[in-house]
Design a protein around this motif. Structure first.
Motif, PDB file in Angstrom:
ATOM      1  N   LEU A 254       6.606   4.511   7.674  1.00  0.00           N
ATOM      2  CA  LEU A 254       5.465   4.186   6.825  1.00  0.00           C
ATOM      3  C   LEU A 254       5.234   2.679   6.765  1.00  0.00           C
ATOM      4  CD1 LEU A 254       3.284   5.257   4.893  1.00  0.00           C
ATOM      5  CD2 LEU A 254       4.974   5.105   3.043  1.00  0.00           C
ATOM      6  N   ARG A 255       6.309   1.907   6.629  1.00  0.00           N
ATOM      7  CA  ARG A 255       6.183   0.448   6.567  1.00  0.00           C
ATOM      8  C   ARG A 255       5.611  -0.111   7.878  1.00  0.00           C
ATOM      9  NH1 ARG A 255       8.548  -2.473   2.502  1.00  0.00           N
ATOM     10  NH2 ARG A 255       9.774  -1.268   0.975  1.00  0.00           N
ATOM     11  N   GLY A 256       6.057   0.434   8.981  1.00  0.00           N
ATOM     12  CA  GLY A 256       5.533  -0.024  10.255  1.00  0.00           C
ATOM     13  C   GLY A 256       4.052   0.229  10.385  1.00  0.00           C
ATOM     14  N   SER A 257       3.620   1.396   9.908  1.00  0.00           N
ATOM     15  CA  SER A 257       2.199   1.729   9.956  1.00  0.00           C
ATOM     16  C   SER A 257       1.390   0.804   9.059  1.00  0.00           C
ATOM     17  CB  SER A 257       1.999   3.192   9.533  1.00  0.00           C
ATOM     18  OG  SER A 257       0.646   3.555   9.608  1.00  0.00           O
ATOM     19  N   VAL A 258       1.933   0.499   7.858  1.00  0.00           N
ATOM     20  CA  VAL A 258       1.227  -0.393   6.939  1.00  0.00           C
ATOM     21  C   VAL A 258       1.092  -1.795   7.538  1.00  0.00           C
ATOM     22  CG1 VAL A 258       1.412  -1.579   4.708  1.00  0.00           C
ATOM     23  CG2 VAL A 258       1.839   0.881   4.854  1.00  0.00           C
TER      24      VAL A 258
ATOM     25  N   LEU B 189      -7.518  11.666   0.218  1.00  0.00           N
ATOM     26  CA  LEU B 189      -7.170  11.006   1.471  1.00  0.00           C
ATOM     27  C   LEU B 189      -6.195  11.818   2.312  1.00  0.00           C
ATOM     28  CD1 LEU B 189      -6.803   7.337   0.243  1.00  0.00           C
ATOM     29  CD2 LEU B 189      -8.557   8.220   1.773  1.00  0.00           C
ATOM     30  N   VAL B 190      -5.372  12.627   1.657  1.00  0.00           N
ATOM     31  CA  VAL B 190      -4.270  13.257   2.377  1.00  0.00           C
ATOM     32  C   VAL B 190      -4.337  14.770   2.394  1.00  0.00           C
ATOM     33  CG1 VAL B 190      -1.755  13.342   2.573  1.00  0.00           C
ATOM     34  CG2 VAL B 190      -2.836  11.298   1.651  1.00  0.00           C
ATOM     35  N   LEU B 191      -4.819  15.375   1.306  1.00  0.00           N
ATOM     36  CA  LEU B 191      -4.665  16.803   1.114  1.00  0.00           C
ATOM     37  C   LEU B 191      -5.457  17.594   2.149  1.00  0.00           C
ATOM     38  CD1 LEU B 191      -3.323  18.870  -0.653  1.00  0.00           C
ATOM     39  CD2 LEU B 191      -5.324  18.820  -2.158  1.00  0.00           C
TER      40      LEU B 191
ATOM     41  N   THR C 180      -2.421  -3.773   8.100  1.00  0.00           N
ATOM     42  CA  THR C 180      -2.719  -5.055   7.451  1.00  0.00           C
ATOM     43  C   THR C 180      -2.988  -6.130   8.509  1.00  0.00           C
ATOM     44  OG1 THR C 180      -0.334  -5.463   7.281  1.00  0.00           O
ATOM     45  CG2 THR C 180      -1.431  -4.572   5.338  1.00  0.00           C
ATOM     46  N   ALA C 181      -2.286  -6.048   9.646  1.00  0.00           N
ATOM     47  CA  ALA C 181      -2.537  -7.005  10.726  1.00  0.00           C
ATOM     48  C   ALA C 181      -3.932  -6.812  11.318  1.00  0.00           C
ATOM     49  CB  ALA C 181      -1.482  -6.848  11.812  1.00  0.00           C
ATOM     50  N   ALA C 182      -4.439  -5.579  11.184  1.00  0.00           N
ATOM     51  CA  ALA C 182      -5.786  -5.296  11.694  1.00  0.00           C
ATOM     52  C   ALA C 182      -6.876  -5.700  10.709  1.00  0.00           C
ATOM     53  CB  ALA C 182      -5.911  -3.814  12.032  1.00  0.00           C
ATOM     54  N   GLY C 183      -6.475  -6.168   9.515  1.00  0.00           N
ATOM     55  CA  GLY C 183      -7.461  -6.683   8.578  1.00  0.00           C
ATOM     56  C   GLY C 183      -7.643  -5.893   7.308  1.00  0.00           C
ATOM     57  N   LEU C 184      -6.916  -4.783   7.116  1.00  0.00           N
ATOM     58  CA  LEU C 184      -7.054  -4.002   5.892  1.00  0.00           C
ATOM     59  C   LEU C 184      -6.284  -4.653   4.754  1.00  0.00           C
ATOM     60  CD1 LEU C 184      -7.940  -1.861   8.051  1.00  0.00           C
ATOM     61  CD2 LEU C 184      -6.945  -0.134   6.527  1.00  0.00           C
ATOM     62  N   ARG C 185      -6.779  -4.446   3.527  1.00  0.00           N
ATOM     63  CA  ARG C 185      -6.037  -4.893   2.360  1.00  0.00           C
ATOM     64  C   ARG C 185      -4.777  -4.048   2.196  1.00  0.00           C
ATOM     65  NH1 ARG C 185     -10.899  -4.131  -0.380  1.00  0.00           N
ATOM     66  NH2 ARG C 185      -9.807  -2.610  -1.705  1.00  0.00           N
ATOM     67  N   ASP C 186      -3.828  -4.563   1.398  1.00  0.00           N
ATOM     68  CA  ASP C 186      -2.556  -3.861   1.243  1.00  0.00           C
ATOM     69  C   ASP C 186      -2.733  -2.440   0.733  1.00  0.00           C
ATOM     70  OD1 ASP C 186      -1.213  -6.039   2.153  1.00  0.00           O
ATOM     71  OD2 ASP C 186      -0.442  -6.689   0.204  1.00  0.00           O
ATOM     72  N   ASP C 187      -3.559  -2.271  -0.329  1.00  0.00           N
ATOM     73  CA  ASP C 187      -3.716  -0.938  -0.896  1.00  0.00           C
ATOM     74  C   ASP C 187      -4.432   0.005   0.069  1.00  0.00           C
ATOM     75  OD1 ASP C 187      -6.031  -2.388  -1.092  1.00  0.00           O
ATOM     76  OD2 ASP C 187      -6.622  -1.578  -3.042  1.00  0.00           O
ATOM     77  N   GLU C 188      -5.411  -0.520   0.793  1.00  0.00           N
ATOM     78  CA  GLU C 188      -6.101   0.309   1.782  1.00  0.00           C
ATOM     79  C   GLU C 188      -5.159   0.716   2.904  1.00  0.00           C
ATOM     80  OE1 GLU C 188     -10.629  -1.572   1.451  1.00  0.00           O
ATOM     81  OE2 GLU C 188      -9.206  -2.358   2.925  1.00  0.00           O
ATOM     82  N   ALA C 189      -4.370  -0.233   3.366  1.00  0.00           N
ATOM     83  CA  ALA C 189      -3.431   0.054   4.452  1.00  0.00           C
ATOM     84  C   ALA C 189      -2.418   1.108   4.032  1.00  0.00           C
ATOM     85  CB  ALA C 189      -2.720  -1.238   4.871  1.00  0.00           C
TER      86      ALA C 189
ATOM     87  N   LEU D 277      -2.731   3.530   1.724  1.00  0.00           N
ATOM     88  CA  LEU D 277      -3.342   4.846   1.611  1.00  0.00           C
ATOM     89  C   LEU D 277      -3.640   5.453   2.980  1.00  0.00           C
ATOM     90  CD1 LEU D 277      -5.770   4.236  -1.392  1.00  0.00           C
ATOM     91  CD2 LEU D 277      -3.644   5.533  -1.400  1.00  0.00           C
ATOM     92  N   VAL D 278      -4.135   4.626   3.901  1.00  0.00           N
ATOM     93  CA  VAL D 278      -4.409   5.124   5.248  1.00  0.00           C
ATOM     94  C   VAL D 278      -3.111   5.537   5.944  1.00  0.00           C
ATOM     95  CG1 VAL D 278      -5.273   4.488   7.528  1.00  0.00           C
ATOM     96  CG2 VAL D 278      -6.543   3.811   5.493  1.00  0.00           C
ATOM     97  N   ALA D 279      -2.049   4.744   5.753  1.00  0.00           N
ATOM     98  CA  ALA D 279      -0.763   5.067   6.374  1.00  0.00           C
ATOM     99  C   ALA D 279      -0.201   6.371   5.838  1.00  0.00           C
ATOM    100  CB  ALA D 279       0.222   3.921   6.140  1.00  0.00           C
ATOM    101  N   VAL D 280      -0.357   6.599   4.541  1.00  0.00           N
ATOM    102  CA  VAL D 280       0.108   7.854   3.949  1.00  0.00           C
ATOM    103  C   VAL D 280      -0.707   9.026   4.481  1.00  0.00           C
ATOM    104  CG1 VAL D 280       0.288   9.146   1.788  1.00  0.00           C
ATOM    105  CG2 VAL D 280       1.062   6.781   1.894  1.00  0.00           C
ATOM    106  N   LYS D 281      -2.017   8.788   4.681  1.00  0.00           N
ATOM    107  CA  LYS D 281      -2.845   9.850   5.253  1.00  0.00           C
ATOM    108  C   LYS D 281      -2.359  10.227   6.650  1.00  0.00           C
ATOM    109  CE  LYS D 281      -7.491  11.059   6.738  1.00  0.00           C
ATOM    110  NZ  LYS D 281      -8.875  10.628   6.940  1.00  0.00           N
ATOM    111  N   ARG D 282      -2.037   9.228   7.436  1.00  0.00           N
ATOM    112  CA  ARG D 282      -1.546   9.515   8.788  1.00  0.00           C
ATOM    113  C   ARG D 282      -0.239  10.305   8.733  1.00  0.00           C
ATOM    114  NH1 ARG D 282      -2.410   3.714  11.942  1.00  0.00           N
ATOM    115  NH2 ARG D 282      -4.708   3.823  12.079  1.00  0.00           N
ATOM    116  N   MET D 283       0.644   9.903   7.837  1.00  0.00           N
ATOM    117  CA  MET D 283       1.905  10.624   7.724  1.00  0.00           C
ATOM    118  C   MET D 283       1.674  12.029   7.198  1.00  0.00           C
ATOM    119  SD  MET D 283       5.406   9.497   5.779  1.00  0.00           S
ATOM    120  CE  MET D 283       5.692   8.188   6.969  1.00  0.00           C
TER     121      MET D 283
END
Length: 451
Positions: free
Chosen positions: A34-38, A81-83, A42-51, A53-59
């Motif tokens: 999860l940390r690697g995905s976040v 986002l996930v369900l 974030t390196a791609a430009g997303l804010r921390d909270d957005e990154a 939530l998106v990472a959790v969705k992927r997982m």
């Protein structure tokens, strides 16, 4: 990473660790992924909270865990986002095995109620025996079920066996008369002491985690709600049993009073625990709703009581029944506070409900001070008894808890103290209640000459 993002990770990690299917290494691997995905997001430009939530969705598309986390925290957009998809297959062999263990523990609890009858103890003739031993019929089986579910190690099992063995000795070794005050004190305090033994089984997968202790507080509240609901359903069943059998000229009174009611009450304690565990991923639990409902009501009642006390200048009656009533009231207030803390979003800012809790705690604190003054005065004037000594100790313990709780909640409301401080104080204080319950059960009878 920011502190807020780390708090998100901590909350996610706390949830995942509650899954009995996962071990510590599995949780670390998931978090690393999860940390690697976040970091990539974030390196791609997303804010921390957005990154996050998106990472959790992927997982969530890969793992059922994140989907369940979404159900538990829907108010923070996990759900949308996930369900996805359906729930776990109910025909899962693990679920069937759990059901078999549940049935075995529930039947064991029910049969334990009748076991003393083999040695000549009857429900009607030995009321004092059953009053002091009631918790020993059901709680060991509930603790055993939770320990099995958590895959507790031999050390935890040994601790549980030791605690329940000590409880059995305390309930039966002392020469107490049926009208002894110590019988009443043991009947009240031994279930409290043994409930904390159940807590040992509940947190056995991560005993040092403050969050797991707070999860046990949530479990306690929801267990109580389920147990009451089962009891209400049992009352309806008993009414139908009486009605149908008496219609054919047969009285079921003996069967109901000697078998159905006592055995059903013991088995229900285990079933209620299983229901809490089985429904822990449901978003809308009834217990938080009840907490939100009764907190303002109890606040209004306590404030009304204090105003009436000042206007009428009446003193507080500290006879035994009144002591039990006031102590029960303070315990309910503390329970509401604890459960509200356990169900609260730790990242949410202070709001109106936190202010209501502050008013509730301060009102309870003032009442506790008044009761303590009355008890101290009575002890000074007339001497002490087991009831008064127990009430004095309990009110001192509650005073310390409520006083510091009021200070911390005030800091939270003023946004000068984090919510984590309130949570940490309450979880660290829980053993104090357990120790005091054991003191009353084990030490009070010989100290007061088994009165």
């Amino acid at each position: 990473m920011s502190d807020e993002l780390e708090a998100q990770f901590a909350q996610w990690r706390s949830y995942v660790r509650r899954r009995r299917e996962l071990r510590g290494a599995d949780v670390e691997e998931l978090e690393d992924h999860l940390r690697g995905s976040v970091e990539e997001l974030t390196a791609a430009g997303l804010r921390d909270d957005e990154a996050f939530l998106v990472a959790v969705k992927r997982m969530g598309s890969l793992d059922e865990l994140s989907r369940e986390f979404a159900r538990e925290h829907s108010e923070r957009l996990w759900k949308q986002l996930v369900l996805t998809g359906d729930s776990q297959d109910p025909a899962d062999p693990g679920k069937r095995r759990e059901l078999l263990v549940l049935v075995a523990c529930a039947v064991g609890a029910a049969l334990s109620v009748k076991l003393p009858a083999l040695f000549g103890a009857g429900l009607d003739e030995d009321a004092a025996f059953y009053a002091t031993n009631a918790s020993l019929f059901a709680l060991p089986w509930l603790a055993g079920f939770l320990a099995w579910r958590r895959r507790a190690g031999l050390a935890v099992v040994g601790v549980l066996v030791g605690l329940f063995a000590v409880g059995a000795v305390a309930a039966n070794a002392y020469p107490l008369a049926e009208n002894s005050q110590s019988v009443v004190l043991t009947a009240i305090h031994l279930p409290i002491a043994l409930w904390f033994a159940v807590g040992v089984a509940y947190v056995s997968d991560d005993p040092r985690s403050p969050r797991r202790r707070m999860d046990f507080v949530r479990f306690t509240g929801e267990w109580f709600v389920y147990y009451v609901l089962i009891g209400l359903g049992g009352g309806v069943l008993i009414a139908f049993v009486f009605g149908t059998f008496e219609a054919i000229g047969t009285s079921p009174e003996t069967f109901v009073s000697q078998w159905l009611a006592p055995c059903g009450a013991a088995a229900a304690a285990v079933v209620a625990g299983w229901l809490v565990e089985a429904k822990q991923s449901v978003v809308e639990n009834i217990a938080p709703v009840l907490g939100r409902l009764f907190t303002p009501l109890f606040t209004a009642v306590l404030l009304g009581f204090l105003v009436t006390l000042v206007v009428t200048t009446s003193g507080i009656d500290v006879e035994r029944e009144a002591l039990i009533l006031f102590d029960l009231l303070l315990v309910v207030v503390l329970a509401l506070l604890l459960y509200s803390i356990s169900a609260r979003d730790p990242l949410a800012p202070a709001g109106l409900f936190d202010k209501l809790q502050l008013a509730l705690v301060v009102s309870a604190l003032l009442i506790d001070v008044l009761v303590l003054l009355e008890i101290t005065g009575r002890i000074t004037e007339f001497g002490t008894t087991p009831n008064k000594a127990a009430a004095l100790g309990e009110n001192v313990i509650l005073l310390a808890n409520l006083a510091w709780s009021a200070w911390l909640v005030l800091g939270l409301v003023r946004r000068k103290a984090p919510f984590a401080a309130v949570e940490r104080w309450q979880t660290n204080y829980l053993p104090v209640f357990a120790v005091w319950a054991w003191v009353v059960v084990l030490i009070f009878p010989p100290v007061f000459g088994y009165l």
